[in-house]
Scaffold this active site. Structure first.
Site, short mmCIF file in Angstrom:
data_model
loop_
_atom_site.label_atom_id
_atom_site.label_comp_id
_atom_site.label_asym_id
_atom_site.label_seq_id
_atom_site.Cartn_x
_atom_site.Cartn_y
_atom_site.Cartn_z
N GLY A 21 0.83 -1.20 0.00
CA GLY A 21 0.00 0.00 0.00
C GLY A 21 0.86 1.24 0.00
NE ARG A 321 -16.60 13.48 8.46
CZ ARG A 321 -15.42 13.24 7.92
NH1 ARG A 321 -15.01 11.99 7.76
NH2 ARG A 321 -14.64 14.24 7.54
CD GLU A 432 -11.01 3.59 5.14
OE1 GLU A 432 -12.22 3.37 5.02
OE2 GLU A 432 -10.37 4.36 4.38
#
Length: 675
Positions: A21, A321, A432
Site C-alpha cells: 500500500g 458525521r 483504514e
C-alpha cells in the site's frame, strides 16, 4: 539460533520487510523502517501518487492551539473517544493525540503548503465533533499535498544503498524497491503460521510472484466498494483484508461503516463534499414548506429549516458525521422533506449545503478544490447557488484487529513489537485497513492523522519484531514460497477458465460486474444509515445466494497481459466474504452506537455491548464470533479479550445539543471515578 539484526542472509540475500500500500500509512511506515535501517519492498496496487489518500480534502487534526482557545492533546483525546462512542481503546488514541502537533510541524518542514494566518502561523479550521479550530489544511486538497510530500521522502530512499552491519553500502541494493501496479493476493505463512512474505500479481504482465519479508505490513485502505457506490476510490475493495482474514487474521468491529453527510449524488460514484465546507461556515437546510418549488436563492431565510442548527444548537452544522447523516436521512426519507428537482418534478433525497453567504475570495482561498469538484460534476456554480447533497458511504471504522502495548502514562510503549500487530505473527496493519483509532465513529480529519501515526508506530514495532526473530524469513525453504505461488496461480487459472464449458447455458452464467452491482445495492439499501434485524436477515440470505452465484461467474477477459476482468473477479469473491462480516456484526449488535444505528434498539447499551466485535473466518459462508483469543508476537503468547480500554476517558452519554458536551465534564468525572 536468533536471526539477529543482520542485513544479509544466506546467499547474500538482503533481508527486507514488505509494505503493501502506497498511501499515507504505507509511506510513513516505509520512512520509519528506512530510518531504522530496515530495507523495504513497497508494493502498491496503483501508482503511489494515485493512492486513495490523495482524495482526502479537509485537513489533519492537531491541538496546536495557535488561536488561543485552550485546546490541548487531552481534549483531542476526549473528543475522539467521545465522538467514537467510547468503542476505541484509549491508549492508542492518546498516543495519536499527543503526537499530532509534532506530526503537523514535521509535515510543514517537509514542505506541505498548509494555509497560514496573516501573521504567518499555521491556520486551523473547525471540523465536526469539536468546538476548537484544530484542523490544519492545505486548501481543500490536504490529502494530496501530504501524499506528495511523503512520496518525495520515500523517493530519497529509492536511491540510497542498503548498508551492511559495518556501515558499508551494498551496490545495487536500494533501501526501497517500489513495485507499482501489483495486486496483493495473500500472505505467505510458514509451517508455524508465521507470516514470512506475501504473494502479489503484476497487473501488466499478470506474473504471480512471492515477496519474501521478515514482516509484512498491510496499508491497503478501506472497503467502500462493498456498497457499490461510495466516496471512496474504486480500488477500495477490501480484498487484502479479506484475503488475510480468510487466512486466519481476526477482524474487528466490521459493522461500523461511516456515512458522510454531504456527497454529490451520482450514477457512477458519490463524490465527497468535504466537512471543511461546513467547517468554513456551510449551512445545511431544506425549505420549511415541503411543497416549496422555488429556486433556493428565492427562498427567504425565515422559510428555511436549518435542520442541524435546530436539532443540535450546541454544535450546529459541525456535529459528528453519524449524527448529521441520520438527521439528513430522517428529514429526507422519513419526513419526505427533500428538495425539489426541476428535472424530475418531485422532491429528491437531497438537502442544500449553502455557502453563498460567504465571501467568494474567502471560499476560493480555502475550499477551491472541493467546490471545483461540485461545479464540474453537478454543473452548478457553488459560489452563487446552494449545493445539493446527500449522505454517502465514506469510511470503515472496522478492520483487521491490531494490538498495542500501553506504557505507564497510558499512551503507547514506543518500539513494542505488539503495536499494530495482527493476530498472524509477522503480519502488521496500518491505516483504514485496521480498526484501532476511531471506535464507532471517526471524527473528521482524524483519518490522515491516524494513518500517519499508525505508520510512525508500526515502523519501530516491526524493527523490534525483526530483531527478535529466531529465524529470518530469508532462511525459510524456498518451497514454502513456491507452493504459495502455485496455489495462487491455480486460483487465477480457475478464474480465467471457469464456466467456459459448453454444458453451461447462458442463463446459468453470471457477470461479475452485474453481481457486484447487486451486492452494492443490497448493502447500501439495508446495511448503512439504519439497520433492521429483519432486513439484515434478508441481507444474509441474499449473501448466501451471492456466494453461490459467484461460482457461476464467467471472466469477461482472457487476455494474457493487462487482464482487468480476472483480478476483479478475485476482488469480488473477497468482497462477498467481507460483506458477510459487516452484515453479521450489524445483526448481532443490538444497540445503537456511533455509526451503527438500529431504530428498534435506539440506545447505547454499555452493559452488554461496550466491547469489540471480534470475528474469525470459519469456512465458506461462516463467521465465528469470539470473546477472546491468543496469538504469538515476538515469541511470546498474548491473550486478547474484547474488553475496551476506557481507562483515560470515562464513558458517558453522548449528546451534542449543548456546546462543550464532549469534554466539559470529563476531568471532573474521571476524578470522581478515581476517588
Amino acid at each position: 539460533m536468533a536471526a539477529k539484526n543482520m542485513i544479509k542472509r544466506e546467499g547474500g540475500k538482503i533481508r527486507r520487510v514488505v509494505v503493501v500500500g502506497g498511501g499515507l500509512a504505507g509511506l510513513m511506515t516505509t520512512i520509519k523502517l528506512c530510518e531504522a535501517g530496515v530495507p523495504v519492498d513497497l508494493v502498491s496496487l496503483v501508482p503511489v501518487k494515485r493512492s486513495h489518500s490523495a482524495c482526502a480534502q479537509g485537513g489533519i487534526n492537531a491541538s496546536v492551539n495557535t488561536k488561543g482557545e485552550g485546546d490541548s492533546a487531552q481534549i483531542h483525546l476526549e473528543e475522539t473517544a467521545y465522538g467514537g462512542d467510547f468503542l476505541a481503546n484509549q491508549p492508542p488514541v492518546k498516543g495519536m493525540a499527543d503526537a499530532a502537533p509534532g506530526i503537523v510541524h514535521m509535515l510543514d518542514r517537509m514542505g506541505v503548503p498548509f494555509n497560514r494566518t496573516p501573521e504567518g502561523l499555521l491556520d486551523f479550521r473547525r471540523f465536526g465533533g469539536t468546538l476548537y479550530h484544530r484542523t490544519a489544511f492545505a486548501g481543500a486538497t490536504t490529502g494530496q499535498q501530504l501524499l506528495y510530500a511523503l512520496d518525495e521522502q520515500v523517493r530519497r530512499y529509492e536511491v540510497v544503498d542498503v548498508k551492511d552491519e559495518l556501515g558499508v553500502g551494498i551496490p545495487g541494493e536500494r533501501m526501497v524497491r517500489k513495485f507499482e501496479h501489483w495486486d496483493f493476493l495473500g500472505a505467505v505463512l510458514d509451517e508455524a503460521g508465521t507470516c514470512v512474505g506475501c504473494v502479489a500479481q503484476d497487473l501488466k504482465s499478470m506474473q504471480i510472484r512471492a515477496f519474501t519479508g521478515d514482516a509484512v505490513v498491510l496499508a491497503t485502505g478501506g472497503c467502500g466498494m462493498l456498497f457499490g457506490r461510495s466516496t471512496m476510490s474504486v480500488i477500495c475493495t477490501g480484498t487484502a483484508a479479506s484475503a488475510v482474514y480468510q487466512q486466519g487474521a481476526v477482524y474487528a468491529n466490521g459493522e461500523f461503516i461511516q456515512v458522510h453527510p454531504t456527497a454529490i449524488p451520482g450514477a457512477d460514484k458519490l463524490r465527497l463534499i468535504s466537512e471543511s465546507a461546513r467547517g468554513e461556515g456551510g449551512r445545511v437546510w431544506v425549505p420549511k414548506d415541503v411543497r416549496d418549488r422555488r429556486d433556493p436563492k428565492e427562498i427567504p431565510e425565515r422559510e428555511r429549516d436549518y435542520i442541524l442548527e435546530r436539532m443540535y444548537p450546541g454544535y450546529g452544522n459541525l456535529v459528528p458525521r453519524d449524527i448529521a447523516s441520520r438527521a439528513i436521512f430522517k428529514t429526507c426519507f422519513h419526513e419526505r422533506r427533500g428538495v425539489f428537482s426541476p428535472d424530475t418534478g418531485r422532491n429528491e433525497l437531497e438537502v442544500y449545503l449553502d455557502l453563498t453567504h460567504k465571501d467568494e475570495k474567502f471560499l476560493r482561498d480555502r475550499l477551491a478544490g472541493v467546490l471545483e469538484i461540485y461545479e464540474k460534476f453537478a454543473g452548478v456554480d457553488p459560489y452563487r447557488n446552494p449545493m445539493r447533497v446527500f449522505p454517502a458511504v465514506h469510511y470503515s471504522m472496522g478492520g483487521l484487529w491490531v494490538d498495542f502495548e500501553a506504557d505507564a502514562s497510558g499512551s503507547l510503549k514506543v518500539g513494542s513489537p505488539r503495536n499494530q500487530a495482527t493476530s498472524i505473527p509477522g503480519l502488521y496493519a496500518v491505516g483504514e485497513v485496521e480498526y484501532q483509532y476511531h471506535g464507532a465513529n471517526r471524527l473528521g480529519a482524524n483519518s490522515l492523522l491516524s494513518c500517519l501515526y499508525a505508520g510512525m508506530v508500526a515502523g519501530p514495532a516491526v524493527a523490534s519484531y525483526r530483531k527478535g526473530l529466531r529465524r529470518s524469513a530469508f532462511d525459510v525453504p524456498r518451497s514454502v514460497f513456491e507452493e504459495a505461488e502455485r496455489r495462487h496461480e491455480a486460483t487465477y487459472q480457475r478464474i480465467l477458465t471457469q464456466n467456459r464449458m459448453e454444458k453451461h447455458s447462458e442463463g446459468d452464467i453470471e457477470n461479475a460486474y452485474r453481481l457486484h452491482a447487486d451486492l452494492g445495492e443490497l448493502m447500501l439499501r439495508d446495511c448503512t444509515i439504519e439497520r433492521d434485524n429483519g432486513l439484515l436477515s434478508g441481507v444474509l440470505a441474499e449473501l448466501g445466494e451471492m456466494e453461490e452465484r459467484v461460482k457461476r461467474v464467467r471472466c469477461t477477459d482472457a487476455a494474457p497481459r493487462v487482464n482487468q476482468g480476472a483480478p476483479f473477479v478475485r476482488h469480488l469473491e473477497n468482497m462477498i466474504v467481507l460483506a458477510r462480516v459487516v452484515a453479521e456484526g450489524a445483526m448481532r449488535r443490538d444497540e445503537s452506537r456511533g455509526a451503527h444505528f438500529k431504530p428498534d434498539f435506539p440506545q447505547r447499551n454499555d452493559a452488554e455491548w461496550l466491547r469489540t466485535t471480534l470475528v474469525q473466518h470459519a469456512g465458506p459462508g461462516e463467521v465465528r464470533f469470539v470473546r477472546s483469543f491468543d496469538y504469538v508476537c515476538a515469541g511470546e503468547r498474548v491473550h486478547v479479550t474484547d474488553a475496551v480500554d476506557t481507562s483515560l476517558v470515562v464513558p458517558r452519554e453522548r449528546r451534542y445539543e449543548h456546546a462543550g458536551a464532549a469534554s466539559a465534564k470529563s476531568t471532573a468525572e474521571q476524578e470522581g471515578a478515581s476517588s
